[in-house]
Design a protein around this motif. Sequence first.
Motif: not given
Length: 460
Positions: A353-354, A358, A403-404, A407-408
Amino acid sequence: MSDRLFSHMLGGLARDFGQPGIAWQVGVLLGTLTLAWVLARLLRRTLDLRRQTRYQTLRFGAESLNKAFFPLVGGVLVLIAQAITEQFMSTSLLDLALVPLFGIGLIYIVFFVARRVFGSDGETHVWLSLVEKLVSLAVWAGMVLTVLGIQDQVIAWMASVRFRIANTHITLLSLLTGILWVCVTMIVAMWLGSTFEDRLMRSRTLDANLKVVLARVGRALLILAAVLISLSLVGIDITVLGVFGGALGVGLGFGLQKIASNYVSGFIILIDRSLRLGDTINVGGLQGMVTQIRTRYTVVRGLDGNETLIPNEKLITDVVQNQSSYLTRGYAKAAVQVAYTSDVERAMALLVDATHGVDRVLQEPAPTPYLASFGADGINLELGFWIEDAATGTASVRSAVNRNIWRLFVEHGISIPYAQREVRIVGGASDILPQAVTMTGAAANEASPAGNAPPEPAAR
Protein backbone atom coordinates in the motif's frame (compact mmCIF):
# COMPACT_ATOMS: atom_id res chain seq x y z
CA MET A 1 46.38 60.37 -65.89
CA SER A 2 42.88 61.80 -66.18
CA ASP A 3 42.61 60.55 -69.75
CA ARG A 4 43.54 57.06 -68.58
CA LEU A 5 40.99 57.13 -65.77
CA PHE A 6 38.18 58.15 -68.09
CA SER A 7 39.15 55.98 -71.01
CA HIS A 8 36.79 53.15 -70.14
CA MET A 9 33.25 53.09 -68.71
CA LEU A 10 33.16 56.58 -67.29
CA GLY A 11 34.56 58.00 -70.52
CA GLY A 12 31.92 56.22 -72.60
CA LEU A 13 29.18 57.41 -70.27
CA ALA A 14 30.48 60.97 -70.47
CA ARG A 15 30.46 60.81 -74.29
CA ASP A 16 26.89 59.48 -74.39
CA PHE A 17 25.63 62.01 -71.85
CA GLY A 18 23.39 64.49 -73.60
CA GLN A 19 22.84 62.24 -76.61
CA PRO A 20 19.33 60.94 -77.46
CA GLY A 21 20.44 57.38 -76.88
CA ILE A 22 21.06 57.99 -73.18
CA ALA A 23 17.31 58.31 -72.58
CA TRP A 24 16.73 54.93 -74.21
CA GLN A 25 19.44 53.41 -72.03
CA VAL A 26 17.85 54.87 -68.90
CA GLY A 27 14.48 53.48 -69.93
CA VAL A 28 15.86 50.03 -70.67
CA LEU A 29 17.78 50.01 -67.37
CA LEU A 30 14.73 51.07 -65.33
CA GLY A 31 12.54 48.50 -67.11
CA THR A 32 14.95 45.63 -66.55
CA LEU A 33 15.48 46.57 -62.90
CA THR A 34 11.71 46.76 -62.31
CA LEU A 35 11.23 43.35 -63.89
CA ALA A 36 14.16 42.03 -61.85
CA TRP A 37 12.56 43.34 -58.63
CA VAL A 38 9.28 41.56 -59.42
CA LEU A 39 11.01 38.28 -60.32
CA ALA A 40 13.25 38.43 -57.25
CA ARG A 41 10.24 39.02 -55.01
CA LEU A 42 8.41 36.01 -56.48
CA LEU A 43 11.52 33.85 -56.19
CA ARG A 44 12.07 34.93 -52.59
CA ARG A 45 8.48 34.08 -51.63
CA THR A 46 8.71 30.67 -53.31
CA LEU A 47 11.94 29.72 -51.55
CA ASP A 48 10.74 31.03 -48.18
CA LEU A 49 7.60 28.92 -48.48
CA ARG A 50 9.66 25.82 -49.29
CA ARG A 51 11.91 26.46 -46.29
CA GLN A 52 8.95 26.83 -43.96
CA THR A 53 7.17 23.69 -45.16
CA ARG A 54 10.26 21.53 -45.42
CA TYR A 55 12.54 22.71 -42.64
CA GLN A 56 9.99 24.47 -40.39
CA THR A 57 12.46 27.35 -39.79
CA LEU A 58 14.43 29.66 -42.04
CA ARG A 59 18.03 28.73 -42.41
CA PHE A 60 20.71 30.93 -40.96
CA GLY A 61 22.02 33.10 -43.81
CA ALA A 62 18.83 32.95 -45.89
CA GLU A 63 18.54 36.74 -45.59
CA SER A 64 21.80 37.19 -47.51
CA LEU A 65 20.61 34.83 -50.22
CA ASN A 66 17.32 36.74 -50.52
CA LYS A 67 19.22 40.01 -50.90
CA ALA A 68 21.33 38.49 -53.69
CA PHE A 69 18.31 37.67 -55.87
CA PHE A 70 17.62 41.23 -57.04
CA PRO A 71 21.15 42.23 -58.15
CA LEU A 72 21.81 38.84 -59.77
CA VAL A 73 18.50 38.68 -61.63
CA GLY A 74 18.89 42.34 -62.55
CA GLY A 75 22.41 41.72 -63.82
CA VAL A 76 21.24 38.84 -66.02
CA LEU A 77 18.37 40.92 -67.47
CA VAL A 78 20.60 43.94 -68.05
CA LEU A 79 23.17 41.70 -69.75
CA ILE A 80 20.48 40.34 -72.08
CA ALA A 81 19.19 43.84 -72.78
CA GLN A 82 22.74 45.08 -73.40
CA ALA A 83 23.37 42.29 -75.92
CA ILE A 84 20.17 43.20 -77.81
CA THR A 85 20.44 46.99 -77.78
CA GLU A 86 24.16 47.25 -78.60
CA GLN A 87 23.27 46.52 -82.22
CA PHE A 88 21.30 49.79 -82.43
CA MET A 89 22.98 52.24 -80.06
CA SER A 90 25.71 52.75 -77.52
CA THR A 91 25.26 50.88 -74.21
CA SER A 92 27.74 52.64 -71.91
CA LEU A 93 25.16 53.06 -69.11
CA LEU A 94 24.17 49.40 -69.26
CA ASP A 95 27.86 48.37 -69.26
CA LEU A 96 28.43 50.48 -66.16
CA ALA A 97 25.33 49.07 -64.40
CA LEU A 98 26.55 45.48 -64.85
CA VAL A 99 29.54 46.07 -62.57
CA PRO A 100 27.70 46.95 -59.31
CA LEU A 101 24.87 44.50 -60.01
CA PHE A 102 27.11 41.45 -60.33
CA GLY A 103 29.54 42.76 -57.70
CA ILE A 104 26.88 43.25 -55.03
CA GLY A 105 25.27 39.92 -55.96
CA LEU A 106 28.64 38.22 -55.53
CA ILE A 107 29.07 39.80 -52.09
CA TYR A 108 25.70 38.49 -50.87
CA ILE A 109 26.35 35.04 -52.31
CA VAL A 110 29.66 34.87 -50.43
CA PHE A 111 27.87 36.10 -47.30
CA PHE A 112 25.34 33.28 -47.63
CA VAL A 113 28.05 30.63 -48.09
CA ALA A 114 30.06 32.06 -45.18
CA ARG A 115 27.06 32.02 -42.87
CA ARG A 116 26.35 28.41 -43.80
CA VAL A 117 29.98 27.50 -43.10
CA PHE A 118 30.73 29.54 -39.97
CA GLY A 119 27.20 29.84 -38.60
CA SER A 120 25.54 26.46 -39.18
CA ASP A 121 24.30 26.44 -35.56
CA GLY A 122 22.44 29.74 -36.05
CA GLU A 123 24.98 31.86 -34.15
CA THR A 124 27.53 34.35 -35.43
CA HIS A 125 31.03 32.90 -35.57
CA VAL A 126 34.15 34.96 -34.89
CA TRP A 127 35.46 34.24 -38.41
CA LEU A 128 32.21 35.30 -40.08
CA SER A 129 32.67 39.03 -39.56
CA LEU A 130 36.28 38.88 -40.78
CA VAL A 131 35.36 36.98 -43.94
CA GLU A 132 32.51 39.36 -44.75
CA LYS A 133 34.72 42.43 -44.31
CA LEU A 134 37.56 41.04 -46.44
CA VAL A 135 35.20 39.93 -49.22
CA SER A 136 33.39 43.28 -49.25
CA LEU A 137 36.69 45.16 -49.42
CA ALA A 138 38.06 42.97 -52.22
CA VAL A 139 34.89 43.08 -54.36
CA TRP A 140 34.40 46.83 -53.98
CA ALA A 141 38.04 47.44 -54.85
CA GLY A 142 37.64 45.27 -57.93
CA MET A 143 34.49 47.15 -58.98
CA VAL A 144 36.21 50.52 -58.60
CA LEU A 145 39.20 49.37 -60.66
CA THR A 146 36.89 47.96 -63.34
CA VAL A 147 34.85 51.15 -63.58
CA LEU A 148 38.01 53.26 -63.80
CA GLY A 149 39.46 50.89 -66.40
CA ILE A 150 42.82 50.42 -64.67
CA GLN A 151 42.44 46.79 -63.60
CA ASP A 152 44.90 45.62 -66.26
CA GLN A 153 47.54 48.10 -65.09
CA VAL A 154 47.10 47.04 -61.45
CA ILE A 155 47.41 43.34 -62.39
CA ALA A 156 50.56 44.06 -64.40
CA TRP A 157 52.04 45.97 -61.47
CA MET A 158 51.37 43.07 -59.06
CA ALA A 159 52.98 40.68 -61.53
CA SER A 160 56.09 42.85 -61.60
CA VAL A 161 56.55 42.83 -57.82
CA ARG A 162 58.83 39.87 -57.11
CA PHE A 163 60.26 38.54 -53.85
CA ARG A 164 61.86 35.40 -52.59
CA ILE A 165 60.56 32.83 -50.10
CA ALA A 166 63.19 30.22 -49.25
CA ASN A 167 64.49 29.07 -52.65
CA THR A 168 61.39 30.07 -54.60
CA HIS A 169 60.86 33.35 -56.47
CA ILE A 170 57.23 34.39 -56.53
CA THR A 171 55.30 37.50 -57.48
CA LEU A 172 52.71 39.41 -55.55
CA LEU A 173 50.10 38.36 -58.08
CA SER A 174 50.87 34.65 -57.73
CA LEU A 175 50.85 34.93 -53.93
CA LEU A 176 47.47 36.66 -53.85
CA THR A 177 46.10 34.23 -56.43
CA GLY A 178 47.27 31.26 -54.36
CA ILE A 179 45.74 32.65 -51.18
CA LEU A 180 42.50 33.30 -53.03
CA TRP A 181 42.33 29.74 -54.39
CA VAL A 182 43.10 28.25 -50.99
CA CYS A 183 40.35 30.33 -49.35
CA VAL A 184 37.83 29.54 -52.09
CA THR A 185 38.46 25.79 -52.06
CA MET A 186 38.43 25.62 -48.25
CA ILE A 187 35.18 27.58 -47.97
CA VAL A 188 33.54 25.50 -50.69
CA ALA A 189 34.69 22.29 -48.98
CA MET A 190 33.38 23.46 -45.59
CA TRP A 191 30.10 24.51 -47.18
CA LEU A 192 29.68 21.13 -48.85
CA GLY A 193 30.54 19.45 -45.55
CA SER A 194 27.96 21.54 -43.71
CA THR A 195 25.31 20.72 -46.33
CA PHE A 196 26.19 17.03 -46.16
CA GLU A 197 25.94 17.10 -42.36
CA ASP A 198 22.54 18.83 -42.50
CA ARG A 199 21.17 16.16 -44.81
CA LEU A 200 22.52 13.40 -42.60
CA MET A 201 21.03 14.90 -39.44
CA ARG A 202 17.60 15.13 -41.08
CA SER A 203 17.68 11.43 -41.95
CA ARG A 204 15.37 9.29 -39.82
CA THR A 205 16.75 5.91 -40.85
CA LEU A 206 20.35 6.33 -39.66
CA ASP A 207 21.51 5.96 -36.08
CA ALA A 208 22.53 9.19 -34.29
CA ASN A 209 26.10 8.00 -33.70
CA LEU A 210 26.44 6.87 -37.32
CA LYS A 211 25.28 10.30 -38.46
CA VAL A 212 28.02 11.98 -36.44
CA VAL A 213 30.69 9.58 -37.77
CA LEU A 214 29.68 10.01 -41.41
CA ALA A 215 29.42 13.80 -41.06
CA ARG A 216 32.89 14.15 -39.55
CA VAL A 217 34.55 11.72 -41.94
CA GLY A 218 32.88 13.41 -44.91
CA ARG A 219 33.92 16.88 -43.77
CA ALA A 220 37.52 15.73 -43.15
CA LEU A 221 37.75 14.17 -46.61
CA LEU A 222 36.34 17.30 -48.27
CA ILE A 223 38.81 19.55 -46.46
CA LEU A 224 41.70 17.23 -47.40
CA ALA A 225 40.59 17.27 -51.04
CA ALA A 226 40.32 21.07 -50.92
CA VAL A 227 43.86 21.39 -49.58
CA LEU A 228 45.28 19.11 -52.27
CA ILE A 229 43.35 20.87 -55.05
CA SER A 230 44.35 24.32 -53.86
CA LEU A 231 48.02 23.31 -53.63
CA SER A 232 47.87 21.94 -57.16
CA LEU A 233 46.24 25.12 -58.46
CA VAL A 234 48.90 27.24 -56.77
CA GLY A 235 51.61 25.14 -58.43
CA ILE A 236 52.99 23.26 -55.44
CA ASP A 237 53.99 19.66 -56.14
CA ILE A 238 51.92 17.56 -53.75
CA THR A 239 54.32 14.62 -54.03
CA VAL A 240 56.55 16.39 -51.51
CA LEU A 241 53.83 15.73 -48.95
CA GLY A 242 54.97 12.11 -48.83
CA VAL A 243 57.97 13.09 -46.72
CA PHE A 244 55.75 15.17 -44.48
CA GLY A 245 53.34 12.26 -44.14
CA GLY A 246 56.16 9.96 -43.04
CA ALA A 247 57.36 12.46 -40.46
CA LEU A 248 53.82 12.94 -39.24
CA GLY A 249 53.42 9.18 -38.82
CA VAL A 250 56.57 9.00 -36.72
CA GLY A 251 55.35 11.92 -34.61
CA LEU A 252 52.00 10.24 -34.03
CA GLY A 253 53.78 7.04 -33.05
CA PHE A 254 55.83 8.71 -30.34
CA GLY A 255 54.84 12.18 -29.19
CA LEU A 256 51.19 12.22 -30.24
CA GLN A 257 50.15 8.70 -29.32
CA LYS A 258 47.74 9.91 -26.63
CA ILE A 259 46.06 12.31 -29.01
CA ALA A 260 45.87 9.68 -31.73
CA SER A 261 44.48 7.19 -29.21
CA ASN A 262 41.75 9.65 -28.20
CA TYR A 263 40.79 10.24 -31.83
CA VAL A 264 40.63 6.52 -32.59
CA SER A 265 38.69 5.89 -29.37
CA GLY A 266 36.21 8.61 -30.33
CA PHE A 267 35.43 6.90 -33.63
CA ILE A 268 35.15 3.52 -31.87
CA ILE A 269 32.61 4.96 -29.40
CA LEU A 270 30.55 6.43 -32.22
CA ILE A 271 30.68 3.32 -34.38
CA ASP A 272 30.00 0.61 -31.75
CA ARG A 273 27.24 2.79 -30.16
CA SER A 274 28.40 2.01 -26.64
CA LEU A 275 27.49 5.58 -25.64
CA ARG A 276 24.79 7.83 -27.02
CA LEU A 277 23.87 11.46 -26.58
CA GLY A 278 21.66 11.79 -23.52
CA ASP A 279 22.99 8.69 -21.73
CA THR A 280 23.59 8.99 -18.00
CA ILE A 281 26.97 7.46 -17.19
CA ASN A 282 29.30 7.04 -14.23
CA VAL A 283 33.03 6.96 -14.97
CA GLY A 284 35.81 7.46 -12.44
CA GLY A 285 33.35 8.63 -9.78
CA LEU A 286 31.86 11.26 -12.09
CA GLN A 287 28.16 10.88 -12.80
CA GLY A 288 26.39 12.91 -15.45
CA MET A 289 24.70 13.02 -18.83
CA VAL A 290 26.53 12.81 -22.15
CA THR A 291 25.88 16.07 -24.02
CA GLN A 292 28.53 15.92 -26.77
CA ILE A 293 30.73 13.22 -28.30
CA ARG A 294 33.68 14.93 -29.95
CA THR A 295 36.48 13.33 -31.91
CA ARG A 296 39.00 13.77 -29.07
CA TYR A 297 36.83 14.03 -25.95
CA THR A 298 33.31 13.53 -24.61
CA VAL A 299 31.43 16.23 -22.70
CA VAL A 300 29.59 15.01 -19.59
CA ARG A 301 27.31 17.37 -17.68
CA GLY A 302 27.40 16.48 -13.98
CA LEU A 303 24.52 16.58 -11.54
CA ASP A 304 25.76 19.99 -10.34
CA GLY A 305 25.47 21.42 -13.85
CA ASN A 306 29.22 21.61 -14.51
CA GLU A 307 30.49 20.10 -17.76
CA THR A 308 33.58 17.88 -17.74
CA LEU A 309 35.72 16.95 -20.76
CA ILE A 310 36.62 13.26 -20.57
CA PRO A 311 39.25 11.93 -23.01
CA ASN A 312 37.76 9.26 -25.23
CA GLU A 313 40.56 6.84 -24.37
CA LYS A 314 39.37 6.83 -20.74
CA LEU A 315 35.88 5.79 -21.86
CA ILE A 316 37.40 2.84 -23.74
CA THR A 317 39.91 1.59 -21.14
CA ASP A 318 38.07 2.34 -17.86
CA VAL A 319 34.90 0.80 -16.48
CA VAL A 320 31.91 2.93 -17.48
CA GLN A 321 28.49 2.48 -15.93
CA ASN A 322 25.74 3.38 -18.37
CA GLN A 323 22.69 4.09 -16.25
CA SER A 324 20.43 4.71 -19.25
CA SER A 325 18.51 1.74 -20.59
CA TYR A 326 16.19 1.28 -23.51
CA LEU A 327 13.70 -0.11 -20.97
CA THR A 328 13.74 3.30 -19.20
CA ARG A 329 12.86 1.66 -15.86
CA GLY A 330 14.83 0.48 -12.86
CA TYR A 331 14.34 -1.86 -9.92
CA ALA A 332 14.49 -0.52 -6.35
CA LYS A 333 14.16 -2.00 -2.84
CA ALA A 334 12.97 -0.72 0.51
CA ALA A 335 14.07 -2.64 3.65
CA VAL A 336 12.36 -2.39 7.05
CA GLN A 337 12.31 -4.40 10.32
CA VAL A 338 9.20 -5.15 12.39
CA ALA A 339 8.84 -6.55 15.90
CA TYR A 340 8.30 -10.26 16.40
CA THR A 341 4.93 -9.55 17.99
CA SER A 342 3.69 -7.68 14.91
CA ASP A 343 1.26 -9.08 12.36
CA VAL A 344 3.71 -9.94 9.55
CA GLU A 345 1.02 -10.50 6.91
CA ARG A 346 -0.54 -7.15 7.73
CA ALA A 347 2.87 -5.47 7.61
CA MET A 348 3.62 -6.96 4.17
CA ALA A 349 0.27 -5.73 2.85
CA LEU A 350 1.02 -2.25 4.16
CA LEU A 351 4.34 -2.30 2.30
CA VAL A 352 2.46 -2.74 -0.96
CA ASP A 353 0.00 0.00 0.00
CA ALA A 354 2.93 2.37 0.60
CA THR A 355 3.67 2.43 -3.15
CA HIS A 356 0.19 3.56 -4.14
CA GLY A 357 0.01 7.15 -5.29
CA VAL A 358 3.79 7.59 -5.52
CA ASP A 359 4.78 9.22 -8.79
CA ARG A 360 6.78 7.03 -11.25
CA VAL A 361 6.25 3.79 -9.24
CA LEU A 362 4.95 1.19 -11.67
CA GLN A 363 2.07 -1.04 -10.64
CA GLU A 364 2.84 -3.47 -13.45
CA PRO A 365 4.96 -5.41 -12.60
CA ALA A 366 3.30 -5.11 -9.20
CA PRO A 367 5.34 -4.22 -6.10
CA THR A 368 6.23 -7.40 -4.19
CA PRO A 369 6.95 -7.74 -0.43
CA TYR A 370 9.36 -10.37 0.92
CA LEU A 371 10.20 -11.77 4.33
CA ALA A 372 13.95 -11.49 3.97
CA SER A 373 15.28 -12.91 7.26
CA PHE A 374 14.90 -13.17 11.01
CA GLY A 375 17.11 -10.63 12.74
CA ALA A 376 18.35 -10.31 16.32
CA ASP A 377 15.89 -7.52 17.07
CA GLY A 378 13.00 -8.25 14.68
CA ILE A 379 11.80 -9.65 11.37
CA ASN A 380 13.48 -8.15 8.27
CA LEU A 381 11.00 -7.33 5.49
CA GLU A 382 11.82 -6.12 2.00
CA LEU A 383 9.75 -4.43 -0.69
CA GLY A 384 10.75 -4.61 -4.36
CA PHE A 385 9.21 -2.27 -6.95
CA TRP A 386 9.91 -0.82 -10.42
CA ILE A 387 10.51 2.88 -11.11
CA GLU A 388 9.79 4.53 -14.44
CA ASP A 389 12.57 6.65 -16.03
CA ALA A 390 15.10 5.44 -13.49
CA ALA A 391 17.91 7.27 -15.31
CA THR A 392 16.49 10.59 -14.08
CA GLY A 393 17.00 9.54 -10.43
CA THR A 394 15.43 7.21 -7.85
CA ALA A 395 16.26 8.82 -4.49
CA SER A 396 13.10 10.94 -4.31
CA VAL A 397 10.90 7.97 -5.20
CA ARG A 398 12.46 5.72 -2.54
CA SER A 399 12.14 8.52 -0.01
CA ALA A 400 8.41 8.89 -0.75
CA VAL A 401 7.86 5.13 -0.37
CA ASN A 402 9.74 5.04 2.97
CA ARG A 403 7.69 7.93 4.30
CA ASN A 404 4.47 6.13 3.38
CA ILE A 405 5.74 2.98 5.12
CA TRP A 406 6.45 4.91 8.32
CA ARG A 407 3.01 6.60 8.23
CA LEU A 408 1.10 3.38 7.60
CA PHE A 409 2.99 1.48 10.30
CA VAL A 410 2.18 4.19 12.85
CA GLU A 411 -1.49 4.23 11.86
CA HIS A 412 -1.88 0.42 12.10
CA GLY A 413 0.23 -0.21 15.19
CA ILE A 414 3.11 -2.04 13.48
CA SER A 415 6.17 -1.73 15.73
CA ILE A 416 9.66 -1.05 14.42
CA PRO A 417 11.92 -2.50 17.14
CA TYR A 418 14.74 -0.74 18.89
CA ALA A 419 18.03 -2.52 19.31
CA GLN A 420 18.17 -4.52 22.57
CA ARG A 421 21.39 -4.38 24.57
CA GLU A 422 22.11 -5.98 27.96
CA VAL A 423 25.09 -4.98 30.11
CA ARG A 424 26.26 -7.31 32.88
CA ILE A 425 29.13 -6.90 35.30
CA VAL A 426 30.49 -10.40 35.86
CA GLY A 427 33.04 -11.37 38.53
CA GLY A 428 34.19 -9.05 41.30
CA ALA A 429 31.09 -6.96 41.11
CA SER A 430 30.69 -7.05 44.93
CA ASP A 431 34.05 -5.34 45.29
CA ILE A 432 32.92 -2.46 43.13
CA LEU A 433 29.28 -2.11 44.00
CA PRO A 434 27.44 -3.19 47.07
CA GLN A 435 24.96 -4.88 44.79
CA ALA A 436 25.21 -6.24 41.27
CA VAL A 437 23.47 -4.02 38.68
CA THR A 438 22.03 -5.26 35.40
CA MET A 439 20.83 -2.72 32.76
CA THR A 440 18.73 -3.88 29.85
CA GLY A 441 16.93 -2.08 27.08
CA ALA A 442 13.20 -2.45 27.21
CA ALA A 443 11.92 -5.29 25.10
CA ALA A 444 10.88 -3.59 21.94
CA ASN A 445 8.52 -6.42 21.07
CA GLU A 446 6.50 -5.39 24.13
CA ALA A 447 6.96 -1.66 23.55
CA SER A 448 4.41 0.78 22.28
CA PRO A 449 3.72 1.18 18.54
CA ALA A 450 6.31 2.77 16.25
CA GLY A 451 6.64 6.45 16.56
CA ASN A 452 6.65 6.61 20.39
CA ALA A 453 9.81 7.49 22.26
CA PRO A 454 11.80 4.53 23.69
CA PRO A 455 11.20 3.92 27.39
CA GLU A 456 13.98 4.53 29.86
CA PRO A 457 16.24 1.54 30.65
CA ALA A 458 15.24 -0.39 33.75
CA ALA A 459 17.75 -0.78 36.59
CA ARG A 460 17.70 -3.21 39.42
